[in-house]
Design a protein around this motif. Structure first.
Motif, PDB file in Angstrom:
ATOM      1  N   UNK A 178       5.419  -0.349  -5.923  1.00  0.00           N
ATOM      2  CA  UNK A 178       5.863   0.808  -5.264  1.00  0.00           C
ATOM      3  C   UNK A 178       4.639   1.570  -4.411  1.00  0.00           C
ATOM      4  N   UNK A 179       3.633   1.593  -5.525  1.00  0.00           N
ATOM      5  CA  UNK A 179       2.252   2.452  -5.071  1.00  0.00           C
ATOM      6  C   UNK A 179       1.956   1.995  -3.763  1.00  0.00           C
ATOM      7  N   UNK A 180       1.327   2.802  -2.734  1.00  0.00           N
ATOM      8  CA  UNK A 180       1.220   2.571  -1.375  1.00  0.00           C
ATOM      9  C   UNK A 180      -0.749   2.168  -0.982  1.00  0.00           C
ATOM     10  N   UNK A 181      -1.320   1.259  -2.353  1.00  0.00           N
ATOM     11  CA  UNK A 181      -2.341   0.963  -2.555  1.00  0.00           C
ATOM     12  C   UNK A 181      -3.094   0.543  -1.463  1.00  0.00           C
ATOM     13  N   UNK A 182      -3.908   0.778  -0.567  1.00  0.00           N
ATOM     14  CA  UNK A 182      -4.446   0.427   0.706  1.00  0.00           C
ATOM     15  C   UNK A 182      -3.967   0.647   1.708  1.00  0.00           C
ATOM     16  N   UNK A 183      -2.662   1.417   1.909  1.00  0.00           N
ATOM     17  CA  UNK A 183      -2.556   2.391   3.240  1.00  0.00           C
ATOM     18  C   UNK A 183      -3.253   2.920   3.852  1.00  0.00           C
ATOM     19  N   UNK A 184      -3.350   2.772   5.154  1.00  0.00           N
ATOM     20  CA  UNK A 184      -3.893   4.010   6.253  1.00  0.00           C
ATOM     21  C   UNK A 184      -3.495   5.325   6.528  1.00  0.00           C
ATOM     22  N   UNK A 185      -4.260   6.257   6.006  1.00  0.00           N
ATOM     23  CA  UNK A 185      -3.577   7.549   6.736  1.00  0.00           C
ATOM     24  C   UNK A 185      -4.388   8.225   7.525  1.00  0.00           C
ATOM     25  N   UNK A 186      -3.939   7.945   8.494  1.00  0.00           N
ATOM     26  CA  UNK A 186      -4.923   8.359  10.058  1.00  0.00           C
ATOM     27  C   UNK A 186      -4.114  10.044  10.300  1.00  0.00           C
ATOM     28  N   UNK A 187      -5.093  10.754  10.363  1.00  0.00           N
ATOM     29  CA  UNK A 187      -5.796  12.411  10.529  1.00  0.00           C
ATOM     30  C   UNK A 187      -6.940  12.615  11.693  1.00  0.00           C
ATOM     31  N   UNK A 188      -6.661  13.306  13.196  1.00  0.00           N
ATOM     32  CA  UNK A 188      -6.775  13.757  13.683  1.00  0.00           C
ATOM     33  C   UNK A 188      -6.228  14.744  14.709  1.00  0.00           C
ATOM     34  N   UNK A 189      -6.957  15.023  15.668  1.00  0.00           N
ATOM     35  CA  UNK A 189      -5.851  16.567  16.377  1.00  0.00           C
ATOM     36  C   UNK A 189      -4.608  15.908  16.474  1.00  0.00           C
ATOM     37  N   UNK A 190      -5.082  14.804  17.445  1.00  0.00           N
ATOM     38  CA  UNK A 190      -3.392  14.244  18.210  1.00  0.00           C
ATOM     39  C   UNK A 190      -2.004  13.826  17.055  1.00  0.00           C
ATOM     40  N   UNK A 191      -3.042  13.973  15.948  1.00  0.00           N
ATOM     41  CA  UNK A 191      -1.464  12.505  15.464  1.00  0.00           C
ATOM     42  C   UNK A 191      -2.338  12.413  13.894  1.00  0.00           C
ATOM     43  N   UNK A 192      -1.231  12.597  12.899  1.00  0.00           N
ATOM     44  CA  UNK A 192      -1.101  12.785  11.632  1.00  0.00           C
ATOM     45  C   UNK A 192      -0.425  11.184  10.679  1.00  0.00           C
ATOM     46  N   UNK A 193      -0.964  10.775   9.914  1.00  0.00           N
ATOM     47  CA  UNK A 193       0.000  10.605   9.092  1.00  0.00           C
ATOM     48  C   UNK A 193       0.023  10.762   7.152  1.00  0.00           C
ATOM     49  N   UNK A 194       1.516   9.699   6.970  1.00  0.00           N
ATOM     50  CA  UNK A 194       1.317   9.613   5.184  1.00  0.00           C
ATOM     51  C   UNK A 194       1.455   8.910   4.350  1.00  0.00           C
TER      52      UNK A 194
ATOM     53  N   UNK B 170     -12.537  -9.685   1.627  1.00  0.00           N
ATOM     54  CA  UNK B 170     -14.174  -9.226   1.410  1.00  0.00           C
ATOM     55  C   UNK B 170     -14.145  -7.777   0.905  1.00  0.00           C
ATOM     56  N   UNK B 171     -15.562  -8.517  -0.474  1.00  0.00           N
ATOM     57  CA  UNK B 171     -15.754  -7.433  -1.241  1.00  0.00           C
ATOM     58  C   UNK B 171     -16.909  -6.456  -0.557  1.00  0.00           C
ATOM     59  N   UNK B 172     -16.123  -4.694  -0.816  1.00  0.00           N
ATOM     60  CA  UNK B 172     -16.792  -3.691  -0.113  1.00  0.00           C
ATOM     61  C   UNK B 172     -17.846  -3.572  -1.964  1.00  0.00           C
ATOM     62  N   UNK B 173     -18.931  -3.682  -1.118  1.00  0.00           N
ATOM     63  CA  UNK B 173     -19.875  -2.646  -2.360  1.00  0.00           C
ATOM     64  C   UNK B 173     -19.918  -1.696  -3.150  1.00  0.00           C
ATOM     65  N   UNK B 174     -19.188  -1.664  -4.543  1.00  0.00           N
ATOM     66  CA  UNK B 174     -18.980  -0.398  -5.679  1.00  0.00           C
ATOM     67  C   UNK B 174     -17.490  -0.058  -5.261  1.00  0.00           C
ATOM     68  N   UNK B 175     -16.590  -1.093  -4.133  1.00  0.00           N
ATOM     69  CA  UNK B 175     -15.497  -0.166  -4.138  1.00  0.00           C
ATOM     70  C   UNK B 175     -14.459  -1.333  -4.511  1.00  0.00           C
ATOM     71  N   UNK B 176     -15.714  -3.026  -4.481  1.00  0.00           N
ATOM     72  CA  UNK B 176     -13.786  -4.326  -5.155  1.00  0.00           C
ATOM     73  C   UNK B 176     -13.844  -4.854  -3.567  1.00  0.00           C
ATOM     74  N   UNK B 177     -12.443  -5.620  -3.472  1.00  0.00           N
ATOM     75  CA  UNK B 177     -11.955  -6.764  -2.586  1.00  0.00           C
ATOM     76  C   UNK B 177     -11.601  -5.469  -2.021  1.00  0.00           C
ATOM     77  N   UNK B 178     -11.758  -5.945  -0.691  1.00  0.00           N
ATOM     78  CA  UNK B 178     -10.359  -5.557   0.111  1.00  0.00           C
ATOM     79  C   UNK B 178      -9.879  -6.542   1.415  1.00  0.00           C
ATOM     80  N   UNK B 179      -8.669  -6.409   1.750  1.00  0.00           N
ATOM     81  CA  UNK B 179      -8.587  -7.190   2.618  1.00  0.00           C
ATOM     82  C   UNK B 179      -8.838  -6.859   4.195  1.00  0.00           C
ATOM     83  N   UNK B 180      -9.472  -7.467   5.311  1.00  0.00           N
ATOM     84  CA  UNK B 180      -9.716  -6.916   6.755  1.00  0.00           C
ATOM     85  C   UNK B 180      -8.293  -8.070   7.376  1.00  0.00           C
TER      86      UNK B 180
END
Length: 261
Positions: free
Chosen positions: A53-69, A220-230
Motif C-alpha cells: 500500500x506504500x505509494x512509492x513512485x506516486x506523482x504529486x503536482x503542486x502549482x497555483x492552479x492545482x494540487x494533488x496528494x 532507466x537508471x537515474x544517477x544517485x537515485x536508482x531505477x525508475x520507470x518512464x
C-alpha cells in the motif's frame, strides 16, 4: 496503547536523514514548491497490514492552479502557507522514537477551499516528509530527480555468423504497406512498474486520445537515485501527440518533453 516504531526497519540513510532534521531549511523564494513531486520512499510507522500500500513512485503536482496528494486526490483551488512546528506534528506521534521529532521545522500547508488538504515537513535537503495512513513518506522534486540521467547502454553487437551460400532466387512478394512510425510521447516517471501502470489509468481518465492508446514502459537508471520507470504513450504523428498533451492539460508537468525516449 502506544505503537513504537522500530528503528531497525528504517534504512540507515533514512535514519541519518531524520537525525539531521534539526538543521534549519535553507531560505527559499516564494513558489519554491511549484512543480511535480515524487514519492521516493515510504517508511512504516506502527503496524502496516499491506506492504504494497506504500505509494512509492506516486506523482504529486503542486502549482497555483492545482494540487494533488499521495492518495491521488486533486484540489483545483489550492492555497499554500508556511509555518513552524515540531516534526512529530506532521509525521505522527507513532514515530515518537525517531530522532529529531521535537525539533521545529518549516511546514508547508496546503488548503483547498479553506479546508486543510495536505501538510508537509520541509527537510534541510529540500525534500518533503508527510504522513499517509500507516506510512511516513519522503517526496523529492521531479526536476531534481530527472537531473543527470544515466546514459543509455548500447546493445551488444551480435556475434558474426558464418557465410552461407546464397539461396536460389525466389519470387519476391509485393512489399507490405508500411505503417506510419509511432511517436512516443513522454508522460511521467515512477519508481515501480505497478505505479506506472496505475498512473496510466489515472491519466487516461483525463484524455480520450490517451485512453485509445497503449502504455509504453521503459526502465532507466537515474544517477544517485536508482531505477525508475518512464511512462510513454504511442501516437501516430506529431498532431496526435499534441492532442494527448492538450487533453491532459495540467494533469502532468512534462508531457511530451524531449530527450526521454
Amino acid at each position: 496503547m502506544t505503537h513504537r516504531f522500530p528503528l531497525a526497519l528504517l534504512p540507515l540513510g533514512a535514519v541519518a536523514l531524520l537525525a539531521g532534521c534539526a538543521a534549519s531549511p535553507q531560505p527559499m523564494d516564494g513558489g519554491w514548491y511549484q512543480g511535480t513531486w515524487i514519492v521516493t520512499d515510504a517508511f512504516p510507522s506502527g503496524a502496516v497490514a499491506d506492504a504494497a500500500s506504500a505509494p512509492r513512485g506516486q506523482a504529486v503536482p503542486m502549482d497555483t492552479a492545482r494540487a494533488g496528494d499521495a492518495a491521488g486526490r486533486v484540489c483545483p483551488s489550492p492555497r499554500y502557507s508556511e509555518d513552524r512546528a515540531p516534526l512529530s506534528s506532521v509525521i505522527g506521534a507513532a514515530a515518537a522514537d525517531w530522532p529529531g521529532m521535537s525539533d521545529q521545522v518549516t511546514v508547508l500547508n496546503v488548503d483547498c477551499d479553506g479546508r486543510p488538504f495536505a501538510r508537509y515537513a520541509v527537510m534541510a535537503d529540500g525534500a518533503l516528509m508527510a504522513r499517509y495512513g500507516g506510512w511516513v513518506l519522503r517526496l523529492e522534486h521531479g526536476e531534481k530527480l530527472a537531473a543527470n540521467p544515466a546514459p543509455m547502454m548500447a546493445e551488444p553487437a551480435a556475434a558474426p555468423m558464418a557465410v552461407a551460400p546464397p539461396p536460389p532466387p525466389a519470387v519476391t512478394p509485393p512489399p507490405p504497406v508500411a505503417e506510419a512510425p509511432r511517436r512516443l510521447v513522454y508522460l511521467a516517471s515512477y519508481k515501480t512498474e505497478a505505479w506506472a501502470r496505475k498512473g496510466w489509468g489515472v491519466l487516461a481518465g483525463h484524455s480520450a486520445a490517451l485512453k485509445a492508446s497503449e502504455p509504453v514502459l521503459k526502465d532507466v537508471e537515474i544517477k544517485g537515485k536508482g531505477k525508475f520507470v518512464r511512462l510513454f504513450a504511442g501516437a501516430r504523428d506529431d498532431g496526435a501527440a499534441k492532442t494527448i498533451c492538450k487533453e491532459l492539460g495540467k494533469a502532468i508537468a512534462e508531457c511530451g518533453v524531449a530527450g526521454r525516449e
